[in-house]
Design a protein around this motif. Structure first.
Motif, PDB file in Angstrom:
ATOM      1  N   GLU A 128       0.836  -1.198   0.000  1.00 45.12           N
ATOM      2  CA  GLU A 128       0.000   0.000   0.000  1.00 45.12           C
ATOM      3  C   GLU A 128       0.874   1.253   0.000  1.00 45.12           C
ATOM      4  N   GLN A 129       2.029   1.163   0.690  1.00 43.46           N
ATOM      5  CA  GLN A 129       2.963   2.291   0.752  1.00 43.46           C
ATOM      6  C   GLN A 129       3.947   2.279  -0.421  1.00 43.46           C
ATOM      7  N   ARG A 130       4.306   1.082  -0.869  1.00 42.99           N
ATOM      8  CA  ARG A 130       5.286   0.928  -1.947  1.00 42.99           C
ATOM      9  C   ARG A 130       4.694   0.023  -3.037  1.00 42.99           C
ATOM     10  N   PRO A 131       3.724   0.517  -3.807  1.00 46.18           N
ATOM     11  CA  PRO A 131       3.014  -0.344  -4.766  1.00 46.18           C
ATOM     12  C   PRO A 131       3.897  -0.896  -5.880  1.00 46.18           C
ATOM     13  N   GLU A 132       5.047  -0.261  -6.137  1.00 41.70           N
ATOM     14  CA  GLU A 132       5.933  -0.731  -7.206  1.00 41.70           C
ATOM     15  C   GLU A 132       6.967  -1.736  -6.706  1.00 41.70           C
ATOM     16  N   ALA A 133       6.955  -2.027  -5.416  1.00 40.45           N
ATOM     17  CA  ALA A 133       7.959  -2.932  -4.861  1.00 40.45           C
ATOM     18  C   ALA A 133       7.799  -4.345  -5.408  1.00 40.45           C
ATOM     19  N   LEU A 134       8.920  -5.051  -5.484  1.00 36.76           N
ATOM     20  CA  LEU A 134       8.933  -6.434  -5.937  1.00 36.76           C
ATOM     21  C   LEU A 134       8.741  -7.362  -4.748  1.00 36.76           C
ATOM     22  N   VAL A 135       8.073  -8.485  -4.964  1.00 42.90           N
ATOM     23  CA  VAL A 135       7.803  -9.448  -3.892  1.00 42.90           C
ATOM     24  C   VAL A 135       8.305 -10.818  -4.341  1.00 42.90           C
ATOM     25  N   ALA A 136       8.901 -11.556  -3.396  1.00 42.52           N
ATOM     26  CA  ALA A 136       9.384 -12.902  -3.716  1.00 42.52           C
ATOM     27  C   ALA A 136       9.124 -13.843  -2.553  1.00 42.52           C
ATOM     28  N   VAL A 137       8.797 -15.088  -2.883  1.00 39.23           N
ATOM     29  CA  VAL A 137       8.615 -16.156  -1.910  1.00 39.23           C
ATOM     30  C   VAL A 137       9.379 -17.366  -2.426  1.00 39.23           C
ATOM     31  N   GLU A 138      10.083 -18.040  -1.548  1.00 38.19           N
ATOM     32  CA  GLU A 138      10.893 -19.182  -1.974  1.00 38.19           C
ATOM     33  C   GLU A 138      10.032 -20.307  -2.550  1.00 38.19           C
ATOM     34  N   GLU A 139      10.501 -20.879  -3.644  1.00 36.66           N
ATOM     35  CA  GLU A 139       9.941 -22.104  -4.194  1.00 36.66           C
ATOM     36  C   GLU A 139      10.956 -23.198  -3.885  1.00 36.66           C
ATOM     37  N   ARG A 140      10.708 -23.969  -2.860  1.00 35.23           N
ATOM     38  CA  ARG A 140      11.692 -24.858  -2.260  1.00 35.23           C
ATOM     39  C   ARG A 140      12.445 -25.711  -3.278  1.00 35.23           C
ATOM     40  N   GLY A 141      13.764 -25.576  -3.256  1.00 35.09           N
ATOM     41  CA  GLY A 141      14.624 -26.387  -4.097  1.00 35.09           C
ATOM     42  C   GLY A 141      14.708 -25.958  -5.550  1.00 35.09           C
ATOM     43  N   ILE A 145      10.746  -8.391   0.124  1.00 32.89           N
ATOM     44  CA  ILE A 145      10.201  -7.236  -0.584  1.00 32.89           C
ATOM     45  C   ILE A 145      11.365  -6.331  -0.963  1.00 32.89           C
ATOM     46  N   ARG A 146      11.432  -5.960  -2.221  1.00 28.01           N
ATOM     47  CA  ARG A 146      12.587  -5.226  -2.759  1.00 28.01           C
ATOM     48  C   ARG A 146      12.103  -4.066  -3.599  1.00 28.01           C
ATOM     49  N   ASP A 147      12.675  -2.881  -3.371  1.00 25.54           N
ATOM     50  CA  ASP A 147      12.326  -1.714  -4.170  1.00 25.54           C
ATOM     51  C   ASP A 147      13.616  -1.073  -4.674  1.00 25.54           C
ATOM     52  N   PRO A 148      14.036  -1.369  -5.895  1.00 29.36           N
ATOM     53  CA  PRO A 148      15.300  -0.828  -6.413  1.00 29.36           C
ATOM     54  C   PRO A 148      15.348   0.693  -6.462  1.00 29.36           C
ATOM     55  N   SER A 149      14.179   1.356  -6.397  1.00 27.37           N
ATOM     56  CA  SER A 149      14.160   2.819  -6.452  1.00 27.37           C
ATOM     57  C   SER A 149      14.287   3.454  -5.072  1.00 27.37           C
ATOM     58  N   ALA A 150      14.298   2.633  -4.012  1.00 27.97           N
ATOM     59  CA  ALA A 150      14.374   3.147  -2.647  1.00 27.97           C
ATOM     60  C   ALA A 150      15.742   2.844  -2.040  1.00 27.97           C
ATOM     61  N   THR A 151      15.937   3.277  -0.785  1.00 20.16           N
ATOM     62  CA  THR A 151      17.181   3.022  -0.066  1.00 20.16           C
ATOM     63  C   THR A 151      16.890   2.188   1.174  1.00 20.16           C
ATOM     64  N   ALA A 152      17.943   1.685   1.795  1.00 20.03           N
ATOM     65  CA  ALA A 152      17.767   0.933   3.037  1.00 20.03           C
ATOM     66  C   ALA A 152      17.130   1.804   4.106  1.00 20.03           C
ATOM     67  N   ASP A 153      17.540   3.057   4.182  1.00 13.15           N
ATOM     68  CA  ASP A 153      16.959   3.970   5.178  1.00 13.15           C
ATOM     69  C   ASP A 153      15.469   4.181   4.925  1.00 13.15           C
ATOM     70  N   ASP A 154      15.068   4.229   3.655  1.00 15.23           N
ATOM     71  CA  ASP A 154      13.642   4.341   3.334  1.00 15.23           C
ATOM     72  C   ASP A 154      12.873   3.157   3.912  1.00 15.23           C
ATOM     73  N   PHE A 155      13.447   1.967   3.797  1.00 14.77           N
ATOM     74  CA  PHE A 155      12.769   0.770   4.276  1.00 14.77           C
ATOM     75  C   PHE A 155      12.785   0.677   5.800  1.00 14.77           C
ATOM     76  N   VAL A 156      13.850   1.146   6.431  1.00 15.61           N
ATOM     77  CA  VAL A 156      13.875   1.186   7.898  1.00 15.61           C
ATOM     78  C   VAL A 156      12.737   2.066   8.399  1.00 15.61           C
ATOM     79  N   ALA A 157      12.586   3.244   7.793  1.00 18.18           N
ATOM     80  CA  ALA A 157      11.517   4.164   8.187  1.00 18.18           C
ATOM     81  C   ALA A 157      10.143   3.573   7.885  1.00 18.18           C
ATOM     82  N   LEU A 158      10.001   2.930   6.732  1.00 14.27           N
ATOM     83  CA  LEU A 158       8.719   2.331   6.349  1.00 14.27           C
ATOM     84  C   LEU A 158       8.304   1.247   7.337  1.00 14.27           C
ATOM     85  N   ALA A 159       9.214   0.327   7.638  1.00  9.48           N
ATOM     86  CA  ALA A 159       8.881  -0.769   8.545  1.00  9.48           C
ATOM     87  C   ALA A 159       8.544  -0.250   9.931  1.00  9.48           C
TER      88      ALA A 159
END
Length: 281
Positions: free
Chosen positions: A110-123, A159-173
């Motif tokens: 909702e805050q980062r609609p362009e962010a990428l999402v990934a879930v492991e597919e085991r093996g 969750i990964r957003d190549p257009s953001a920074t680590a500090d952006d994500f610290v603040a978001l979380a």
């Protein structure tokens, strides 16, 4: 810690392996100094346990590089930031913690609609909402709807957003709170969502219990925010020299950087090479 540790917990990226500048991934290559130091640990009879945010299939290759199973025992591996514990070889998941990730993922998107999402597919690799930057995920990427990825309980969400920074994500979380979910922000705008109470420390506590090792007898070495709980839990927690300040602040000691073979320096303190006296702890 006055005696050599009985269990050594090692982060992978930035501790065992060097980062590739600008790509956010690491060389799948162990330096001779680190390899030799790990072999001395194994020769002593102590346990070496890999502990990483990586998925299991991205960790077994490192166990092979280090010949961790060359002493006859199956290796213990703590994967997915503690949510998955396995033995190897062959891969056998012996402990896993899952959670309902839907509310947290929805709140972040909702805050980062362009962010990428990934879930492991085991093996195999990962289910992804869209392709991640090259080299950031190991294995095959299969584009999947986010709703389908998290329809069932999972052990970890990236969750990964190549257009953001680590500090952006610290603040978001911090702003979102993410109730019912734990989170870790990586070196970049990379957010790991995990079950509450799950960390590398919780995974290692499970392993230590199986091996009959007390936390006071554990040496842990790492460099990332996802290593903080592990460094606090272990009898001796050591941060790598390039670690961010908040990681160094919780460590009992700081080793040289990964580019200076800092892990080998720390291990040689307890498991010196033949002809050397080791270092004062």
């Amino acid at each position: 810690m006055q005696r050599p540790p009985k269990l050594i917990a090692l982060d992978i990226d930035g501790t065992l392996l060097r980062w590739v500048e600008g790509l956010g991934m690491s060389h799948e290559q162990v330096t001779p100094a680190v390899y030799d130091a790990v072999q001395r640990v194994l020769d002593s009879g102590a346990h070496v346990v890999l502990a990483s945010g990586r998925a299991p299939h991205n960790m077994t290759v490192v166990a092979d590089l280090l010949d961790l199973h060359g002493h006859g025992d199956r290796v213990w591996i703590v994967a997915s930031n503690g949510a998955v514990v396995l033995r190897y070889p062959p891969v056998e998941v012996v402990h896993e913690v899952t959670f309902d990730a839907r509310p947290a993922v929805a709140a972040v998107l909702e805050q980062r609609p362009e962010a990428l999402v990934a879930v492991e597919e085991r093996g195999v690799g990962y289910l992804v909402s869209a392709p991640f930057p090259e080299g950031e995920l190991g294995g095959r990427m299969t584009v999947t709807r986010v709703e389908d990825m998290v329809a069932e309980p999972v052990s970890r969400v990236i969750i990964r957003d190549p257009s953001a920074t680590a500090d952006d994500f610290v603040a978001l979380a911090s702003r979102l709170g993410l109730h019912g979910t734990d989170y870790i922000v990586g070196w970049t705008a990379w957010l790991d969502l995990a079950p509450v109470g799950v960390s590398k420390a919780s995974g290692l506590e499970y392993v230590a219990g199986q091996l009959g090792v007390d936390p006071a007898e554990v040496l842990a070495v790492g460099d990332g925010r996802n290593d903080i709980e592990m460094l606090q839990w272990a009898g001796r927690g050591v941060a790598m020299g390039q670690a961010v300040d908040e990681v160094k602040a919780v460590a009992d000691a700081v080793a040289p950087s990964v580019d200076e073979d800092g892990l080998a320096v720390e291990l040689s303190r307890w498991f010196p090479a033949p002809g050397s006296a080791g270092m004062d702890a």
